[in-house]
Design an enzyme around this catalytic site. Structure first.
Site, PDB file in Angstrom:
ATOM      1  N   ARG A  41     -12.344  -1.028  -2.298  1.00 16.86           N
ATOM      2  CA  ARG A  41     -11.158  -1.157  -3.170  1.00 16.86           C
ATOM      3  C   ARG A  41     -11.054  -2.580  -3.739  1.00 16.86           C
ATOM      4  NH1 ARG A  41     -11.607   3.568  -2.314  1.00 16.86           N
ATOM      5  NH2 ARG A  41      -9.932   5.052  -1.861  1.00 16.86           N
ATOM      6  N   SER A  74      -2.862   6.342  -2.586  1.00 12.26           N
ATOM      7  CA  SER A  74      -2.676   5.539  -1.359  1.00 12.26           C
ATOM      8  C   SER A  74      -1.962   4.247  -1.724  1.00 12.26           C
ATOM      9  CB  SER A  74      -4.030   5.173  -0.751  1.00 12.26           C
ATOM     10  OG  SER A  74      -4.778   6.322  -0.446  1.00 12.26           O
ATOM     11  N   GLU A 112      -2.741  -1.448  -1.700  1.00 20.62           N
ATOM     12  CA  GLU A 112      -3.831  -1.139  -2.640  1.00 20.62           C
ATOM     13  C   GLU A 112      -3.282  -1.169  -4.068  1.00 20.62           C
ATOM     14  OE1 GLU A 112      -6.326   2.582  -2.294  1.00 20.62           O
ATOM     15  OE2 GLU A 112      -5.698   2.799  -4.381  1.00 20.62           O
TER      16      GLU A 112
END
Ligand code: FAD
Ligand code: EPU
Length: 340
Positions: free
Chosen positions: A165, A240, A336
């Site tokens: 990520r 998420s 995130e």
């Protein structure tokens, strides 16, 4: 290129947060870059580049400066051989449509990344990943326009510092570029079929599929995702909210003594990843709701807006979750989602 003033961004972010921007421009042709350069005055004021708005939380009522919505379209084959194809997609192409287009052409490599909302141009930003595959696995290069100079640069794999990520564009390159296009290397035969993650194999068995190709993998993952994740068109969310924590093996072993069911994914020697969703669920948040903010009932890692929640309310819930997971497990969850 028209500069619109005082525009609501509610329909431009999947959380559905109502925030206004001072100035809003839409980029739909690379020939507009000269004009954009003079409008943005070399990036002297704040600029936010927007794709599909599916990984963003607006935490203030107003975005100062300019929002540039990337609508650059077009897909072209750069090179074709017996075994693979190089495909270039412009940044404003919808990622899910692009995956479907590739699978329909029997080009393999990104089928596991099906149903991830957002644009092709944003996909390298956080090196999108799902079901055992990451964007970097098929990535060749991208073109990016530098806001301060108005010049376009090519970034190859080694320039992008891809991680979990993460990429150069979330670190040193943050806020400096507009990604214009991304080129992928995809297989046109001898596809590598990856069904190793989670319940993909179970899903294929359930569907009684014995001959598994890229199309079957895509369909199976679509079914899993439809069950687990809320559709942003119905319930506001950005997937998420937190990253899965990456831990040293020795720290994991200490936690394991108390929590033997804690999920573990080996990353490299001495490093593991665990599941933030598991931690949040065990901290008691799954299905939580307070007014219009909440935690999804099927996926504790997804914070949701049931209606008219503000960015500040959603952020306050995220902070409470972060604090309670830290108190229970000693792990600090890292967002995130890009907090703006
Ligand atoms: P935006 O939200 O528009 O932008 C994200 C960031 O990138 C911002 O900082 C923005 O300024 C910057 N940016 C956008 N476009 C450009 C550009 N052209 N040039 C430079 N900077 C740019 N992610 C995964 O990795 N895996 C998943 O499985 C996954 N599942 C999801 C499921 C749901 C239901 C949702 C809502 C989200 C999910 N996501 C997932 C997160 C998200 O879809 C991805 O991160 C996606 O790549 C974001 O694309 P976007 O165009 O919407 O980005
Ligand atoms: N889990 C729980 N409770 C929950 C959610 C998950 O206990 O509420 C447990 C599951 O039982 C499983 C583990 O956590 O043991 C992992 O769950 P899952 O397979 O659903 O994946 P995830 O780790 O929660 C990650 C990505 C997703 C991606 C999926 C599939 C991150 C932060 N999230 O989720 O990406 O789609 O794996 O690969 O890495 C996103 O980035 O927005 C996103 C949705």
């Amino acid at each position: 290129m028209v500069v619109k003033r005082n525009v609501s961004l509610k329909k431009y972010n999947t959380f559905g947060v109502d925030t206004f921007t001072d100035n809003f421009v839409e980029l739909s042709d690379v020939n507009q870059f000269t004009q954009l350069f003079s409008i943005l005055a070399g990036g002297k004021g704040p600029i936010l580049v927007l794709g599909g708005g599916s990984n963003i939380l607006f935490t203030h009522n107003r975005i100062r400066g300019y929002v540039v919505k990337n609508n650059l379209r077009g897909i072209s084959v750069i090179k074709e051989s017996d075994d693979y194809v190089l495909v270039k997609a412009m940044a404003g192409e919808d990622w899910s449509d692009f995956v479907y287009y590739c699978v329909s052409n029997n080009w393999g490599g990104i089928e596991n990344l099906t149903m991830i909302p957002g644009n092709v141009g944003t996909s390298p930003m956080q090196n999108i990943g799902a079901y055992g595959v990451e964007l970097k696995d098929s990535f060749i290069c991208l073109e990016a326009w530098e806001i301060s100079t108005g010049k376009t640069h090519t970034f190859f794999y080694d320039d992008c510092a891809f991680g979990y990520r993460d990429s150069y564009f979330k670190q040193e390159g943050k806020g400096r570029f507009i990604i214009v296009s991304v080129t992928f290397k995809l297989t046109s035969k001898n596809h590598f079929i990856n069904t190793s993650y989670g319940t993909v194999n179970e899903e294929l068995t359930l569907k009684r599929i014995s001959k598994v190709g890229i199309s079957e993998v895509m369909d199976a993952i679509n079914s899993i995702r439809l069950r687990k994740l809320p559709d942003p068109a119905k319930i506001g969310n950005a997937g998420s909210f937190f990253k899965n924590p990456v831990l040293k093996t020795e720290d994991y072993q200490i936690l394991f003594k108390q929590w033997p069911e804690l999920p573990v994914y080996p990353i490299s020697v001495g490093i593991i990843k665990t599941a933030a969703g598991w931690l949040i669920e065990r901290a008691g948040w799954k299905g939580f709701r307070d007014g219009d903010v909440g935690v999804h009932k099927n996926q504790a890692l997804v914070i949701v807006n049931y209606g008219n929640a503000t960015g500040a309310q959603l952020l306050a819930l995220a902070k409470k979750i972060q604090d309670s997971v830290f108190q229970k497990f000693g792990i600090l969850l890292e967002p995130e989602v890009n907090l703006i």
